[in-house]
Scaffold this motif. Structure first.
Motif, PDB file in Angstrom:
ATOM      1  N   ASN A 184       0.820  -1.219   0.000  1.00  0.00           N
ATOM      2  CA  ASN A 184       0.000   0.000   0.000  1.00  0.00           C
ATOM      3  C   ASN A 184       0.851   1.265   0.000  1.00  0.00           C
ATOM      4  OD1 ASN A 184      -2.345  -1.524   0.027  1.00  0.00           O
ATOM      5  ND2 ASN A 184      -2.480  -1.520   2.266  1.00  0.00           N
ATOM      6  N   CYS A 195       1.812   3.572  -5.871  1.00  0.00           N
ATOM      7  CA  CYS A 195       1.244   2.739  -6.930  1.00  0.00           C
ATOM      8  C   CYS A 195       1.331   1.246  -6.610  1.00  0.00           C
ATOM      9  CB  CYS A 195       1.928   3.024  -8.258  1.00  0.00           C
ATOM     10  SG  CYS A 195       3.687   2.669  -8.286  1.00  0.00           S
ATOM     11  N   PHE A 196       1.936   0.883  -5.474  1.00  0.00           N
ATOM     12  CA  PHE A 196       2.050  -0.522  -5.098  1.00  0.00           C
ATOM     13  C   PHE A 196       0.930  -0.887  -4.128  1.00  0.00           C
ATOM     14  CE2 PHE A 196       6.351   0.932  -6.084  1.00  0.00           C
ATOM     15  CZ  PHE A 196       6.671   0.038  -7.104  1.00  0.00           C
ATOM     16  N   GLY A 197       0.175  -1.938  -4.464  1.00  0.00           N
ATOM     17  CA  GLY A 197      -0.960  -2.335  -3.655  1.00  0.00           C
ATOM     18  C   GLY A 197      -0.656  -3.495  -2.735  1.00  0.00           C
ATOM     19  N   ARG A 233      -0.941   4.686   0.174  1.00  0.00           N
ATOM     20  CA  ARG A 233      -1.815   4.567  -0.990  1.00  0.00           C
ATOM     21  C   ARG A 233      -3.263   4.795  -0.588  1.00  0.00           C
ATOM     22  NH1 ARG A 233      -2.319   1.921  -5.951  1.00  0.00           N
ATOM     23  NH2 ARG A 233      -4.206   0.687  -6.234  1.00  0.00           N
ATOM     24  N   SER A 253       0.480   1.894   5.459  1.00  0.00           N
ATOM     25  CA  SER A 253       1.355   1.221   4.509  1.00  0.00           C
ATOM     26  C   SER A 253       2.454   0.535   5.299  1.00  0.00           C
ATOM     27  CB  SER A 253       1.953   2.216   3.511  1.00  0.00           C
ATOM     28  OG  SER A 253       2.784   3.141   4.184  1.00  0.00           O
ATOM     29  N   GLN A 302       2.169  -2.661 -14.782  1.00  0.00           N
ATOM     30  CA  GLN A 302       0.792  -2.706 -14.289  1.00  0.00           C
ATOM     31  C   GLN A 302       0.052  -3.858 -14.948  1.00  0.00           C
ATOM     32  OE1 GLN A 302      -1.387   0.926 -14.806  1.00  0.00           O
ATOM     33  NE2 GLN A 302      -3.256   0.138 -13.878  1.00  0.00           N
ATOM     34  N   LYS A 310      -5.730  -4.192 -13.410  1.00  0.00           N
ATOM     35  CA  LYS A 310      -5.385  -3.872 -12.027  1.00  0.00           C
ATOM     36  C   LYS A 310      -5.041  -2.391 -11.901  1.00  0.00           C
ATOM     37  CE  LYS A 310      -5.628  -8.223 -10.820  1.00  0.00           C
ATOM     38  NZ  LYS A 310      -6.708  -8.726  -9.936  1.00  0.00           N
ATOM     39  N   ASP A 311      -5.204  -1.867 -10.680  1.00  0.00           N
ATOM     40  CA  ASP A 311      -4.877  -0.469 -10.439  1.00  0.00           C
ATOM     41  C   ASP A 311      -3.618  -0.325  -9.600  1.00  0.00           C
ATOM     42  OD1 ASP A 311      -5.814  -1.362  -8.030  1.00  0.00           O
ATOM     43  OD2 ASP A 311      -7.165   0.328  -7.672  1.00  0.00           O
ATOM     44  N   TRP A 312      -2.754  -1.331  -9.649  1.00  0.00           N
ATOM     45  CA  TRP A 312      -1.485  -1.282  -8.926  1.00  0.00           C
ATOM     46  C   TRP A 312      -0.375  -1.864  -9.798  1.00  0.00           C
ATOM     47  CZ3 TRP A 312      -0.059  -6.381  -8.536  1.00  0.00           C
ATOM     48  CH2 TRP A 312      -1.075  -7.331  -8.481  1.00  0.00           C
TER      49      TRP A 312
END
Length: 455
Positions: free
Chosen positions: A24, A27-29, A105, A111, A351, A355-357
């Motif tokens: 988190n 851009c990293f989930g 994030r 995070s 990416q 996905k959004d990460w």
């Protein structure tokens, strides 16, 4: 309790990164790991991170710098005296913790950053004497802002290698009294590095006053710049013409002697961070005969920035030779850097579809001994073709026609037109190869045209 082995007196040990865990962060989930080792699980001397713009390269470098800061030999903030809070270490730590709100994030409220380290005598050593995996910080929203909680470190790690970080914007100068480690350039494009010219001319001044150490450092600085800067023949410090002027650092090129401010941006950028790095290594190891060969970690964002292709092909080998015990973790956009770093640990950020990460890919395709066009069209860079953009559509159309089960006369006529467009592109790796291919093509067309009719 972490047990630290006794150091060998004959060789200085250093702590290096093995991995970095993020969750988190921007851009990293989901939680994932950045590998920083070779195939035999030793710390990689070079890790090169590749990705599109705004895909997390700088974030990982910033996280690495923060991870090292949290476990270095810095007293715990809650136990520090008021006087110690004026130290450079406190300033750096406070700076990083102030950045935490920008790391988390959204819409998450926390995070996590973790890191794995090893203590060893030499980057190429066959044995790792100590490893520890530590949760460096767990940042979350507090009632009065953002803070660090859940730190599992109960004692500082001794002998943590000095870490130096350089952002993409690294031209400009500060006086030595303002210098810490150059790390702010990794976080802000308005920050600048030390005054390279003043640092080197001060060495010359101290040498003239009889300081033997200054003489060795001055020769080291000159040799470093001559070796790393293409087309620079020699380096000198000119004497001031009067008492109101200061000595000037000058570089001999094929166009004559030039002052630092007359050099190109590429030269000045290289000189800025290289001299800054060298100055800090000298500060960190004042008693070493060769401080550049001592343990260190160096983070460089866009190492290929402003570099001519010739420089890009040589930079990894040169730095490896001159800083043999430094762990370099860098980002790049150049296939030439990747091609030249045959022993480097290559990491790709990408990416995943839908996905959004961003995903950290630690084992991308091995491109050793590949041509540049092959590297550019590999998964590392993802270009559809190494040919001009104008040929993308003709090539795609030809492929679609050739995939048909039945090709009509209209299709064949269109293939002739497309081939005529595509064949205008030179073939081969050099101009001579292109000319040879053109001659072969003309000869083939002549033979086909004048081929006797079948009896």
């Amino acid at each position: 309790m972490i047990k630290i082995p006794t150091q060998r007196k004959q060789q200085r040990q250093g702590v290096y990164f093995l991995s970095l865990g993020v969750q988190n962060m921007r851009c990293f989930g989901p939680e994932q790991t950045l590998n920083l080792t070779t195939s035999d699980s030793k710390p990689a001397m070079w890790t090169i991170i590749l990705a599109n713009n705004a895909s997390g390269k700088t974030t990982l470098l910033q996280a690495l710098w923060g991870a090292s800061l949290e476990v270095a030999s810095i007293p715990d903030a809650r136990n520090e005296s008021k006087n110690s809070r004026a130290s450079p270490e406190w300033t750096q730590r406070g700076f990083f913790e102030a950045e935490l709100s920008g790391f988390v994030r959204k819409p998450h409220n926390s995070s996590k950053l973790s890191a794995q380290y090893c203590l060893m005598n030499w980057l190429k050593s066959q044995d790792i004497s100590w490893t520890a995996e530590l949760e460096v910080f767990h940042s979350h929203r507090l009632s009065d802002g953002w803070g660090v909680v859940g730190n599992t470190i109960t004692a500082p790690i001794p002998n943590f290698s000095p870490i130096y970080a350089y952002g993409a914007s690294r031209v400009g100068y500060k006086t030595q009294s303002q210098r810490y480690t150059g790390f702010p350039t990794l976080f802000s494009e308005t920050e600048v590095l030390i005054d390279a010219e003043s640092w080197i001319t001060n060495l010359d001044h101290n040498y003239l006053r009889g300081d033997p150490t200054a003489k060795n450092r001055l020769e080291m600085a000159k040799n470093l710049l001559i070796a790393v800067l293409p087309d620079v023949i020699d380096v000198r410090i000119s004497s001031p013409r009067n008492s109101r002027e200061s000595p000037i650092l000058e570089f001999e090129t094929s166009f004559g002697w030039m002052s630092l401010d007359r050099l190109s941006l590429g030269y000045r950028s290289m000189i800025s961070w290289m001299v800054d790095f060298m100055a800090h290594m000298v500060d960190a190891y004042p008693d070493s005969e060769d401080p550049l060969a001592e343990p260190a970690i160096c983070l460089i964002d866009e190492i290929d920035l402003h570099l001519h292709p010739k420089w890009q092909r040589e930079i990894v080998d040169y730095l490896s030779e001159r800083f043999p015990r430094t762990q370099f973790i860098v980002t790049a956009h150049s296939p030439l850097v990747v091609q030249s770093a045959t022993q480097a640990n290559i990491v790709l950020l990408r990416q995943p579809e839908g996905k959004d990460w961003v995903e950290i890919i630690n084992d991308p395709p091995d491109v050793r001994n590949w041509r540049l066009d092959q590297i550019l069209t590999s998964d590392l860079f993802g270009l559809p073709s190494a040919r001009p953009k104008e040929l993308d559509e003709p090539l795609a159309e030809r492929d679609q026609i050739l995939k048909k089960k039945a090709i009509t006369k209209k299709d064949r006529d269109r293939l002739v037109e497309l081939d005529a467009i595509i064949e205008k592109t030179p073939g081969g790796e050099t101009i001579a190869d292109s000319e040879s291919m053109a001659l072969i093509r003309e000869a083939a067309q002549y033979i086909t045209k004048n081929k006797p009719a079948a009896e």
